[in-house]
Design an enzyme around this catalytic site. Sequence first.
Site, PDB file in Angstrom:
ATOM      1  N   ASP A 227      20.810  27.944  19.143  1.00  0.00           N
ATOM      2  CA  ASP A 227      20.234  28.777  18.085  1.00  0.00           C
ATOM      3  C   ASP A 227      19.251  27.988  17.221  1.00  0.00           C
ATOM      4  OD1 ASP A 227      21.707  31.049  18.833  1.00  0.00           O
ATOM      5  OD2 ASP A 227      23.463  30.319  17.746  1.00  0.00           O
ATOM      6  N   LEU A 228      18.480  27.160  17.876  1.00  0.00           N
ATOM      7  CA  LEU A 228      17.404  26.396  17.232  1.00  0.00           C
ATOM      8  C   LEU A 228      17.897  25.643  16.008  1.00  0.00           C
ATOM      9  CD1 LEU A 228      14.473  28.964  17.623  1.00  0.00           C
ATOM     10  CD2 LEU A 228      15.049  27.027  19.079  1.00  0.00           C
ATOM     11  N   ASP A 229      17.483  26.067  14.810  1.00  0.00           N
ATOM     12  CA  ASP A 229      17.794  25.323  13.586  1.00  0.00           C
ATOM     13  C   ASP A 229      19.021  25.870  12.868  1.00  0.00           C
ATOM     14  OD1 ASP A 229      15.565  23.513  13.744  1.00  0.00           O
ATOM     15  OD2 ASP A 229      14.278  25.191  13.205  1.00  0.00           O
ATOM     16  N   GLU A 230      19.964  26.411  13.606  1.00  0.00           N
ATOM     17  CA  GLU A 230      21.134  27.034  12.997  1.00  0.00           C
ATOM     18  C   GLU A 230      22.435  26.344  13.382  1.00  0.00           C
ATOM     19  OE1 GLU A 230      21.155  31.261  13.528  1.00  0.00           O
ATOM     20  OE2 GLU A 230      18.994  31.445  13.168  1.00  0.00           O
TER      21      GLU A 230
END
Length: 289
Positions: A227-230
């Site tokens: 979730d990329l930057d999560e």
Amino acid sequence: MKSQIVTFLIKCPDQKGLVAKITNFFYQKGFNILSCQQYVNSIEDTYFMRIRLNADGTNISKSELETSFLELAEPLQFDWSVNYGDKKQNVALMVSHTSHNLYDLLERFKEGHLDCNVKMIINNHDKLRHIAEMFDVPFYHLPVTKESKKQQEAQVIDLLDSNEIDLVVMARYMQILSSKFINHYKERIINIHHSFLPAFQGANPYKRAYERGVKLIGATAHYATEDLDEGPIIEQDVKPVSHESTPTTLKRIGADIEKLVLARAVKCHLNNQIIVSGNRAIIFPEAGE
């Protein structure tokens, strides 16, 4: 077992008698308990412990210890790991254009403030090679395009695996990693970014922050997930700014905060201070070590 510091990280359903059972186990095995940190998440009914032990004088091998600990762990549903402190972790730094995080981590490594071996720098451009040469760290230029991304990632994975890399630090590596890459190094990739996300994504975030008149500049270090930057947040920090701040000063302040936040996150990981629970990271403070 030779004299060394052993660290156990434990996560399990909360239940009565855990502290007594765990500490008595290590007492019976001849360990001296240096610190015992614990946290209970009452919402999720989950117990977390970080326990550091001095193995001096014990006559038990690593395999015997782990086999014996399993007998305690299985009925209590422990999710656990152990670090024997006898091997420095191998670290790879991945970068693109920006150098401030790279400089800072290399300086801390050379000064002995990060207990690890920085084995390599991987760059999808060739502009930061001089920094690697300055610190005498192997540099690998592995360019990537949309068409070559899959092949380039395979090269990176081969390079990391062949050098037995334990931790990958994205020190402003401006490429999106595939789920295959991330899952290959699950909870072993740390990323850093400004804390404007998701509001100001893409290029020139500080210019857009200036235009919005933001009053706080910050940075977030987290484990990379699909979730990329999560991913689970390890460290964050902020600093207040005012209407007098220009895009240039905002960017400079942001870079300073990024350096501190990333260094703290890397140190926490190297010191075995983190237990990941779902999408949260439980961070135990240093206990006098």
